[in-house]
Write a protein that holds these residues in place. Structure first.
Motif, PDB file in Angstrom:
ATOM      1  N   ASP A 217       0.287  -0.720  -0.256  1.00 17.61           N
ATOM      2  CA  ASP A 217       0.087  -0.283   0.111  1.00 17.61           C
ATOM      3  C   ASP A 217       0.631   1.424  -0.162  1.00 17.61           C
ATOM      4  OD1 ASP A 217      -1.985  -1.434   0.053  1.00 17.61           O
ATOM      5  OD2 ASP A 217      -2.803  -1.471   2.254  1.00 17.61           O
ATOM      6  N   PHE A 218       1.614   1.165   1.413  1.00 20.69           N
ATOM      7  CA  PHE A 218       2.699   2.224   0.881  1.00 20.69           C
ATOM      8  C   PHE A 218       3.242   2.670   0.049  1.00 20.69           C
ATOM      9  CE2 PHE A 218       3.069   4.118   5.591  1.00 20.69           C
ATOM     10  CZ  PHE A 218       1.577   3.435   6.319  1.00 20.69           C
ATOM     11  N   ARG A 219       4.002   1.552  -1.058  1.00 19.82           N
ATOM     12  CA  ARG A 219       5.152   1.501  -2.389  1.00 19.82           C
ATOM     13  C   ARG A 219       4.304   2.707  -3.129  1.00 19.82           C
ATOM     14  NH1 ARG A 219       5.874  -3.561  -2.838  1.00 19.82           N
ATOM     15  NH2 ARG A 219       7.798  -3.624  -0.664  1.00 19.82           N
ATOM     16  N   THR A 220       3.617   2.552  -3.319  1.00 19.43           N
ATOM     17  CA  THR A 220       2.985   3.800  -4.729  1.00 19.43           C
ATOM     18  C   THR A 220       2.095   5.283  -4.207  1.00 19.43           C
ATOM     19  OG1 THR A 220       0.413   3.201  -4.419  1.00 19.43           O
ATOM     20  CG2 THR A 220       2.036   1.294  -5.796  1.00 19.43           C
ATOM     21  N   ALA A 221       3.041   5.432  -3.097  1.00 19.71           N
ATOM     22  CA  ALA A 221       2.202   6.616  -1.868  1.00 19.71           C
ATOM     23  C   ALA A 221       2.982   8.087  -2.676  1.00 19.71           C
ATOM     24  CB  ALA A 221       2.333   6.947  -0.925  1.00 19.71           C
ATOM     25  N   ARG A 222       3.218   8.152  -3.400  1.00 22.15           N
ATOM     26  CA  ARG A 222       4.175  10.311  -3.339  1.00 22.15           C
ATOM     27  C   ARG A 222       4.747  10.411  -2.170  1.00 22.15           C
ATOM     28  NH1 ARG A 222       0.997  14.239  -4.052  1.00 22.15           N
ATOM     29  NH2 ARG A 222       1.396  15.327  -3.089  1.00 22.15           N
ATOM     30  N   LEU A 223       4.012   9.924  -0.550  1.00 23.94           N
ATOM     31  CA  LEU A 223       4.615  10.522   0.102  1.00 23.94           C
ATOM     32  C   LEU A 223       4.208   9.727   1.463  1.00 23.94           C
ATOM     33  CD1 LEU A 223       6.859  12.455   1.581  1.00 23.94           C
ATOM     34  CD2 LEU A 223       4.723  14.309   1.620  1.00 23.94           C
ATOM     35  N   VAL A 224       4.754   9.908   1.932  1.00 23.35           N
ATOM     36  CA  VAL A 224       4.160   9.025   3.875  1.00 23.35           C
ATOM     37  C   VAL A 224       4.427  10.088   5.199  1.00 23.35           C
ATOM     38  CG1 VAL A 224       3.518   7.310   5.521  1.00 23.35           C
ATOM     39  CG2 VAL A 224       4.486   6.771   2.942  1.00 23.35           C
ATOM     40  N   VAL A 225       3.519  10.655   5.851  1.00 23.43           N
ATOM     41  CA  VAL A 225       3.782  11.118   6.502  1.00 23.43           C
ATOM     42  C   VAL A 225       2.524  10.401   8.072  1.00 23.43           C
ATOM     43  CG1 VAL A 225       3.588  13.710   7.966  1.00 23.43           C
ATOM     44  CG2 VAL A 225       3.512  13.457   5.211  1.00 23.43           C
TER      45      VAL A 225
END
Length: 315
Positions: A217-225
């Motif tokens: 899920d996280f891998r395709t995000a532009r950014l994680v906060v």
């Protein structure tokens, strides 16, 4: 060999807790270690008695001696429990196991402001912490330990995502103790980003049931906060740019201190939007972190159990 495992969080509705429990099961199975007795997060809290004599008597009267009969070692999952004088029940259990002559392991721990029972810590067969700040504190206390990355790294994640977050910003939840500052900053960021944000709480029953998909899920995000220690772990495993905020202990700062790239917690919450833009501009820094963590595996969290098992066979 047979062990007793305490403070297992596999039933807790938190993505990180589920992943750590699965990782421990996997690593122990690889060593042919059977968990003969498993105690869940929150059990035996009545043994958190400041007076050690009273605590030891409570241990003897608790029924735990019977549960430990026939095991070869006692393992406590420290995770986020032993800090600011909390987690005393786990130290009582370790001390009680030591009184029975059993090898004792405290693994995957954060350790902060908890110096009330150094004698038990110094008798541990092995003690692993997952962050640099805990390690520095233990060095000051003169307690032998090892630094091993969070057990989450060995969790059996799957490659397919359960949620489409392509091109969006993932914002996670935060520890309740930081709701007034960190929580407010995260809510403001979510309001500002609007449709560009996906809220991804780690302490959440629905997300926890799908924990194996979280890295994908996280891998395709532009950014994680994130203001969660395991949020940082997930973003780092995914190799995605992330911004970390503080939690209830030094676990996040301490983990970041172990990583390359000079990444630090965003302490100035007014500058959170600037920190987000800076992170997105340097994707290679975060891919390097992913490669660094890949190289750290396999984790050596339970290596001491090899020796314990060999000694058991020899005797």
């Amino acid at each position: 060999m047979r062990i007793a495992l305490f403070n297992d969080a596999g039933e807790y509705p938190h993505v990180g807790c589920r992943a750590v429990s699965a990782a421990h099961n996997r690593m122990l199975a690889d060593l042919n270690v059977l968990v003969a007795y498993r105690s869940a997060l929150g059990e035996w809290r009545e043994l958190a008695i400041p007076d050690s004599d009273l605590a030891d008597r409570a241990f003897q009267a608790s029924g735990l001696v019977g549960h430990l009969a026939g095991v070869d070692a006692v393992v406590v999952n420290g995770e986020g429990t032993i800090h600011h004088a909390g987690g005393g029940h786990l130290l009582t259990i370790l001390r009680g196991a030591q009184s029975l002559g059993l090898p004792t392991l405290l693994v995957n721990a954060v350790f902060q402001e908890s110096d009330a029972d150094l004698a038990t810590l110094r008798r541990l067969t092995d003690f692993t912490v997952r962050d640099g700040a805990s390690a520095a504190y233990l060095r000051q206390l003169g307690v032998t330990h090892r630094v091993v990355f969070d057990s989450m790294l060995e969790a059996p994640f799957v490659t397919g995502p359960a949620l489409d977050v392509r091109g969006k910003v993932i914002v996670t939840d935060h520890h309740a103790s930081r709701d007034g500052d960190v929580g407010a900053a995260l809510r403001q960021l979510r309001d500002t980003l609007g449709d560009d944000v996906v809220y991804y709480p780690l302490k959440d029953a629905a997300r926890a049931d799908l924990w194996q998909h979280s890295v994908a899920d996280f891998r395709t995000a532009r950014l994680v906060v994130t203001a969660r220690h395991h949020g940082v772990c997930l973003a780092a495993l995914a190799g995605v740019p992330f911004v970390a905020l503080g939690s209830n202990t030094w676990k996040i700062e301490g983990m970041l201190a172990l990583l390359p790239g000079d990444v630090s917690v965003c302490d100035d919450l007014a500058r959170l939007p600037d920190a987000c833009m800076a992170a997105v501009k340097h994707p290679k820094r975060f891919d390097d972190i992913r490669r660094w963590l890949d190289a750290a595996r396999p984790l050596r969290t339970f290596d001491v159990l090899r020796d314990v098992g060999a000694n058991r066979v020899a005797n």
